[in-house]
Motif scaffolding. Structure first.
Motif, PDB file in Angstrom:
ATOM      1  N   ALA A  20      -2.840   9.253  -5.380  1.00  0.00           N
ATOM      2  CA  ALA A  20      -3.055   9.498  -6.804  1.00  0.00           C
ATOM      3  C   ALA A  20      -3.133  11.004  -7.022  1.00  0.00           C
ATOM      4  O   ALA A  20      -3.485  11.747  -6.103  1.00  0.00           O
ATOM      5  CB  ALA A  20      -4.366   8.847  -7.250  1.00  0.00           C
ATOM      6  N   PRO A  21      -2.835  11.444  -8.229  1.00  0.00           N
ATOM      7  CA  PRO A  21      -3.088  12.857  -8.519  1.00  0.00           C
ATOM      8  C   PRO A  21      -4.588  13.128  -8.370  1.00  0.00           C
ATOM      9  O   PRO A  21      -5.408  12.210  -8.456  1.00  0.00           O
ATOM     10  CB  PRO A  21      -2.661  13.007  -9.978  1.00  0.00           C
ATOM     11  CG  PRO A  21      -1.800  11.823 -10.273  1.00  0.00           C
ATOM     12  CD  PRO A  21      -2.265  10.728  -9.363  1.00  0.00           C
ATOM     13  N   LEU A  22      -4.943  14.378  -8.142  1.00  0.00           N
ATOM     14  CA  LEU A  22      -6.359  14.712  -8.034  1.00  0.00           C
ATOM     15  C   LEU A  22      -7.088  14.223  -9.280  1.00  0.00           C
ATOM     16  O   LEU A  22      -6.623  14.424 -10.396  1.00  0.00           O
ATOM     17  CB  LEU A  22      -6.552  16.216  -7.865  1.00  0.00           C
ATOM     18  CG  LEU A  22      -5.942  16.819  -6.604  1.00  0.00           C
ATOM     19  CD1 LEU A  22      -6.258  18.305  -6.531  1.00  0.00           C
ATOM     20  CD2 LEU A  22      -6.431  16.102  -5.363  1.00  0.00           C
ATOM     21  N   ALA A  23      -8.216  13.567  -9.072  1.00  0.00           N
ATOM     22  CA  ALA A  23      -8.977  12.992 -10.185  1.00  0.00           C
ATOM     23  C   ALA A  23     -10.397  13.537 -10.153  1.00  0.00           C
ATOM     24  O   ALA A  23     -11.071  13.442  -9.136  1.00  0.00           O
ATOM     25  CB  ALA A  23      -8.993  11.471 -10.075  1.00  0.00           C
ATOM     26  N   ARG A  24     -10.826  14.119 -11.265  1.00  0.00           N
ATOM     27  CA  ARG A  24     -12.168  14.691 -11.315  1.00  0.00           C
ATOM     28  C   ARG A  24     -12.973  14.223 -12.517  1.00  0.00           C
ATOM     29  O   ARG A  24     -14.160  14.458 -12.608  1.00  0.00           O
ATOM     30  CB  ARG A  24     -12.090  16.211 -11.282  1.00  0.00           C
ATOM     31  CG  ARG A  24     -11.272  16.776 -12.390  1.00  0.00           C
ATOM     32  CD  ARG A  24     -11.064  18.274 -12.305  1.00  0.00           C
ATOM     33  NE  ARG A  24     -10.146  18.702 -13.333  1.00  0.00           N
ATOM     34  CZ  ARG A  24     -10.458  18.791 -14.629  1.00  0.00           C
ATOM     35  NH1 ARG A  24     -11.665  18.508 -15.039  1.00  0.00           N
ATOM     36  NH2 ARG A  24      -9.557  19.162 -15.497  1.00  0.00           N
ATOM     37  N   PRO A  27     -11.701   9.463 -16.993  1.00  0.00           N
ATOM     38  CA  PRO A  27     -10.367   8.953 -17.363  1.00  0.00           C
ATOM     39  C   PRO A  27      -9.336   9.128 -16.248  1.00  0.00           C
ATOM     40  O   PRO A  27      -8.483   8.254 -16.051  1.00  0.00           O
ATOM     41  CB  PRO A  27      -9.984   9.790 -18.596  1.00  0.00           C
ATOM     42  CG  PRO A  27     -11.285  10.261 -19.162  1.00  0.00           C
ATOM     43  CD  PRO A  27     -12.193  10.444 -17.977  1.00  0.00           C
ATOM     44  N   GLU A  28      -9.416  10.228 -15.508  1.00  0.00           N
ATOM     45  CA  GLU A  28      -8.473  10.427 -14.404  1.00  0.00           C
ATOM     46  C   GLU A  28      -8.718   9.411 -13.287  1.00  0.00           C
ATOM     47  O   GLU A  28      -7.772   8.875 -12.708  1.00  0.00           O
ATOM     48  CB  GLU A  28      -8.592  11.849 -13.862  1.00  0.00           C
ATOM     49  CG  GLU A  28      -8.092  12.904 -14.838  1.00  0.00           C
ATOM     50  CD  GLU A  28      -8.442  14.323 -14.422  1.00  0.00           C
ATOM     51  OE1 GLU A  28      -7.823  15.246 -14.982  1.00  0.00           O
ATOM     52  OE2 GLU A  28      -9.327  14.528 -13.562  1.00  0.00           O
ATOM     53  N   THR A  34      -6.331   2.076 -11.829  1.00  0.00           N
ATOM     54  CA  THR A  34      -5.327   1.186 -12.424  1.00  0.00           C
ATOM     55  C   THR A  34      -4.014   1.260 -11.646  1.00  0.00           C
ATOM     56  O   THR A  34      -3.387   0.234 -11.362  1.00  0.00           O
ATOM     57  CB  THR A  34      -5.101   1.543 -13.909  1.00  0.00           C
ATOM     58  OG1 THR A  34      -6.332   1.345 -14.608  1.00  0.00           O
ATOM     59  CG2 THR A  34      -4.016   0.687 -14.531  1.00  0.00           C
ATOM     60  N   ASP A  35      -3.613   2.479 -11.282  1.00  0.00           N
ATOM     61  CA  ASP A  35      -2.383   2.643 -10.491  1.00  0.00           C
ATOM     62  C   ASP A  35      -2.512   1.960  -9.131  1.00  0.00           C
ATOM     63  O   ASP A  35      -1.569   1.326  -8.657  1.00  0.00           O
ATOM     64  CB  ASP A  35      -2.052   4.123 -10.305  1.00  0.00           C
ATOM     65  CG  ASP A  35      -1.596   4.791 -11.598  1.00  0.00           C
ATOM     66  OD1 ASP A  35      -1.303   4.078 -12.583  1.00  0.00           O
ATOM     67  OD2 ASP A  35      -1.553   6.049 -11.624  1.00  0.00           O
ATOM     68  N   PHE A  36      -3.675   2.087  -8.504  1.00  0.00           N
ATOM     69  CA  PHE A  36      -3.892   1.452  -7.197  1.00  0.00           C
ATOM     70  C   PHE A  36      -3.841  -0.073  -7.326  1.00  0.00           C
ATOM     71  O   PHE A  36      -3.259  -0.755  -6.488  1.00  0.00           O
ATOM     72  CB  PHE A  36      -5.227   1.870  -6.580  1.00  0.00           C
ATOM     73  CG  PHE A  36      -5.284   3.313  -6.157  1.00  0.00           C
ATOM     74  CD1 PHE A  36      -4.161   3.989  -5.706  1.00  0.00           C
ATOM     75  CD2 PHE A  36      -6.482   4.003  -6.199  1.00  0.00           C
ATOM     76  CE1 PHE A  36      -4.225   5.315  -5.309  1.00  0.00           C
ATOM     77  CE2 PHE A  36      -6.563   5.324  -5.803  1.00  0.00           C
ATOM     78  CZ  PHE A  36      -5.425   5.988  -5.350  1.00  0.00           C
ATOM     79  N   ALA A  57     -16.811   8.990 -11.209  1.00  0.00           N
ATOM     80  CA  ALA A  57     -16.000   8.019 -10.473  1.00  0.00           C
ATOM     81  C   ALA A  57     -16.677   6.671 -10.263  1.00  0.00           C
ATOM     82  O   ALA A  57     -16.000   5.656 -10.101  1.00  0.00           O
ATOM     83  CB  ALA A  57     -15.624   8.601  -9.110  1.00  0.00           C
ATOM     84  N   ALA A  58     -17.995   6.641 -10.256  1.00  0.00           N
ATOM     85  CA  ALA A  58     -18.723   5.439  -9.831  1.00  0.00           C
ATOM     86  C   ALA A  58     -18.416   4.206 -10.679  1.00  0.00           C
ATOM     87  O   ALA A  58     -18.277   3.106 -10.137  1.00  0.00           O
ATOM     88  CB  ALA A  58     -20.221   5.708  -9.823  1.00  0.00           C
ATOM     89  N   GLY A  59     -18.307   4.363 -11.966  1.00  0.00           N
ATOM     90  CA  GLY A  59     -18.058   3.211 -12.833  1.00  0.00           C
ATOM     91  C   GLY A  59     -16.768   2.497 -12.488  1.00  0.00           C
ATOM     92  O   GLY A  59     -16.733   1.272 -12.339  1.00  0.00           O
TER      93      GLY A  59
END
Length: 191
Positions: A20-24, A27-28, A34-36, A57-59
């Motif tokens: 995945a693109p870097l997610a911080r 929404p990212e 979703t992509d996974f 990220a936890a949610g």
């Protein structure tokens, strides 16, 4: 560059990596999950490149049915007295691992932490082992088992009720009498 290096190491160990693109931000992370899920991956492996508060990220990680593996590693192996303090920022992501682990535990989301340095020859094999175990569990959970004949009366060493098999392991057992196999056996030709 470190993320690419980790991806290469996982691929060289035999994993098919969906990066995945870097997610911080939340929404990212949501987009990545979703992509996974769409790609039907076996597990989410997180790599903490910078400290990011766990609530970003936890949610989403708690929501997904996908297993979570936290890869706890850093670009640098050592942090002795002679390390340039600027290097700490390049290795600060590991502080987010314990933050995220704490929050996921409170949310009752199972996860696994695999820790070590990328150059340690055991790190990638341990990650691969955990991901393969997740895949095996996933395959097991959609198993349909055919039992030919009934269970042995009074024999309890491997007796597990069909309800337990389905509730605990996701295995659906179907029982047929041996005589039901006769037509299929007789239909087999030499060819």
């Amino acid at each position: 560059p470190f993320a690419v290096r980790v991806q290469r190491a996982l691929r060289s160990g035999g994993l098919a990596v969906v990066a995945a693109p870097l997610a911080r931000t939340s929404p990212e992370v949501a987009r990545a999950i979703t992509d996974f899920e769409t790609a039907d991956v076996d597990a989410v492996v997180t790599l903490h490149l910078a400290y990011s508060p766990s609530l970003e990220a936890a949610g989403e990680l708690a929501r997904t049915a996908l297993p979570v593996v936290m890869l706890d590693t850093t670009p640098d192996r050592d942090f002795g007295r002679d390390v340039d303090p600027a290097r700490l920022l390049q290795n600060h992501g590991i502080h987010g691992v314990q933050d995220l682990a704490s929050v996921l535990r409170r949310r009752n989301k199972p996860y696994r932490v695999v820790a070590g340095h990328l150059d340690d020859g055991t790190l990638i094999p341990r990650v691969i082992e955990v991901v393969r175990a997740a895949r095996a569990a996933r395959c097991l959970s959609s198993t349909k088992a055919l039992r030919v004949g009934g269970v042995f009366p009074g024999m309890g060493d491997f007796a597990v009720s069909d309800a337990v098999l389905e509730q605990k392991l996701g295995i659906r057992a179907v029982t047929i009498p041996p005589s039901a196999l006769s037509p299929a056996v007789e239909a087999v030709t030499d060819d």
